[in-house]
Design an enzyme around this catalytic site. Structure first.
Site, PDB file in Angstrom:
ATOM      1  N   GLU A 126       0.843  -1.197   0.000  1.00 40.67           N
ATOM      2  CA  GLU A 126       0.000   0.000   0.000  1.00 40.67           C
ATOM      3  C   GLU A 126       0.878   1.247   0.000  1.00 40.67           C
ATOM      4  O   GLU A 126       1.922   1.284   0.652  1.00 40.67           O
ATOM      5  CB  GLU A 126      -0.914  -0.011   1.229  1.00 40.67           C
ATOM      6  CG  GLU A 126      -1.964   1.069   1.251  1.00 40.67           C
ATOM      7  CD  GLU A 126      -2.956   0.863   2.402  1.00 40.67           C
ATOM      8  OE1 GLU A 126      -3.375   1.883   2.987  1.00 40.67           O
ATOM      9  OE2 GLU A 126      -3.284  -0.299   2.735  1.00 40.67           O
ATOM     10  N   ASP A 128       0.180   5.356   0.562  1.00 45.69           N
ATOM     11  CA  ASP A 128      -0.905   6.189   1.077  1.00 45.69           C
ATOM     12  C   ASP A 128      -0.658   7.680   1.020  1.00 45.69           C
ATOM     13  O   ASP A 128       0.396   8.162   1.460  1.00 45.69           O
ATOM     14  CB  ASP A 128      -1.147   5.889   2.568  1.00 45.69           C
ATOM     15  CG  ASP A 128      -1.806   4.551   2.805  1.00 45.69           C
ATOM     16  OD1 ASP A 128      -2.303   3.954   1.849  1.00 45.69           O
ATOM     17  OD2 ASP A 128      -1.818   4.111   3.960  1.00 45.69           O
ATOM     18  N   GLU A 130      -3.151  10.503   2.851  1.00 43.49           N
ATOM     19  CA  GLU A 130      -4.367  10.760   3.625  1.00 43.49           C
ATOM     20  C   GLU A 130      -4.350  12.224   4.052  1.00 43.49           C
ATOM     21  O   GLU A 130      -3.338  12.729   4.534  1.00 43.49           O
ATOM     22  CB  GLU A 130      -4.455   9.857   4.862  1.00 43.49           C
ATOM     23  CG  GLU A 130      -4.639   8.390   4.549  1.00 43.49           C
ATOM     24  CD  GLU A 130      -4.876   7.568   5.803  1.00 43.49           C
ATOM     25  OE1 GLU A 130      -5.774   7.928   6.596  1.00 43.49           O
ATOM     26  OE2 GLU A 130      -4.161   6.583   6.008  1.00 43.49           O
TER      27      GLU A 130
END
Length: 300
Positions: A126, A128, A130
């Site tokens: 993953e 990311d 955010e």
């Protein structure tokens, strides 16, 4: 100027300019004309990246995801009942992903807007982005993380040097066999190198990933560790998306990103961001790692 230089800089708005510039030089033979227009058709497809309804599926919050302007604009909505999200129709095995996003304006405390690549399973990879909301007048927190073979905990957090709610800004993930680079409006903010072969540190390199994005209620932790809760009287909260583009290893021309890493100019720009806008780095968190920092911290 060689045509290949135009390939790397091509955007939708200057396709006509390129056509005009080369029209006089590409009419000498029918084979040249045919090859040139095949190239232009390919470049148009790369530059546009498809519309949101062509490229993505709604994954949750049906009715709270709106695709507007003939597929060129997508909005996610969050209210007290539900957030919303979408997922790419295809997987990517190494890619350069760009998306323009305008974040939730005003009092966005307790909201989280996510934008990330991920595989599935307990040993997933993953990458990311955010965006953690805040009360009016206070900055968003940009949270980044990298998971490899199911292990994450590689957080770095930043403030932005602009208001991300006033206009669209481009957030990019460059993921190739050498490194992962996080970019904001073309400025690198973080680099995670592939050190697996030389140092045994896991790196995302074997699992294709989907692109996801969502807007959801994270008031338990997103703003000051959950001390500031969501003001639901301000709902619905809305995040907006434009200009998705994905360069993949399937593109026979626009693939210089496959071997790209940061040069001295890129490293200097990243160090400027990290010096002035980084607010958390797991590689300096002595309370979290009293026995010593993860090995990649001394190598990255």
């Amino acid at each position: 100027m060689p045509l290949i230089n135009h390939v790397h800089a091509l955007q939708t708005q200057n396709i006509q300019k390129l056509l005009n510039q080369y029209s006089n030089t590409m009419i000498k033979t029918s084979s040249c004309i045919f090859s040139f227009f095949l190239l232009i058709c390919f470049l148009v497809e790369v530059a546009l990246g498809g519309t949101f309804d062509q490229e993505f599926d709604v994954t949750w919050g049906y009715g709270r995801v709106k695709i507007l302007e003939n597929g060129q604009l997508l909005t996610l909505s969050l209210d007290r009942s539900s957030g919303s999200g979408f997922k790419s129709k295809q997987q990517y095995m190494f890619a350069k992903i760009d998306m323009k996003i305008k974040l939730v304006p005003g009092n966005s405390a307790g909201t989280a807007t996510t934008y990330y690549l991920s595989s599935v399973g307990s040993a997933h990879d993953e990458i990311d982005f955010e965006f953690l909301g805040n009360v009016s007048g206070e900055p968003y927190t940009l949270h980044t993380n990298v998971y490899a073979q199911g292990k994450g905990d590689r957080e770095q957090q930043f403030y932005l040097w602009f208001d991300p709610t006033k206009d669209f800004h481009t957030y990019s993930i460059l993921w190739n066999p050498r490194n992962i680079i996080f970019l904001v409006d073309g400025t690198p903010i973080r680099q995670y190198k592939n050190l697996e072969a030389t140092n045994g540190i896991p790196y995302p390199k074997n699992q294709p990933m989907w692109l996801y994005s969502s807007l959801w209620n994270a008031e338990e932790w997103a703003t000051r560790g959950g001390l500031v809760r969501t003001d639901w009287s301000k709902a619905p909260f809305i995040a907006s998306y434009r200009n998705f583009n994905a360069q993949t290893s399937k593109n026979p021309i626009a693939n210089s990103w496959l071997t790209q890493s940061l040069d001295n100019v890129g490293l200097a720009r990243m160090k400027w961001v990290q010096k002035n806008y980084m607010i958390y780095n797991y590689c300096t968190d002595t309370r979290r790692f009293p026995q010593g920092f993860p090995h990649e911290c001394t190598l990255n």
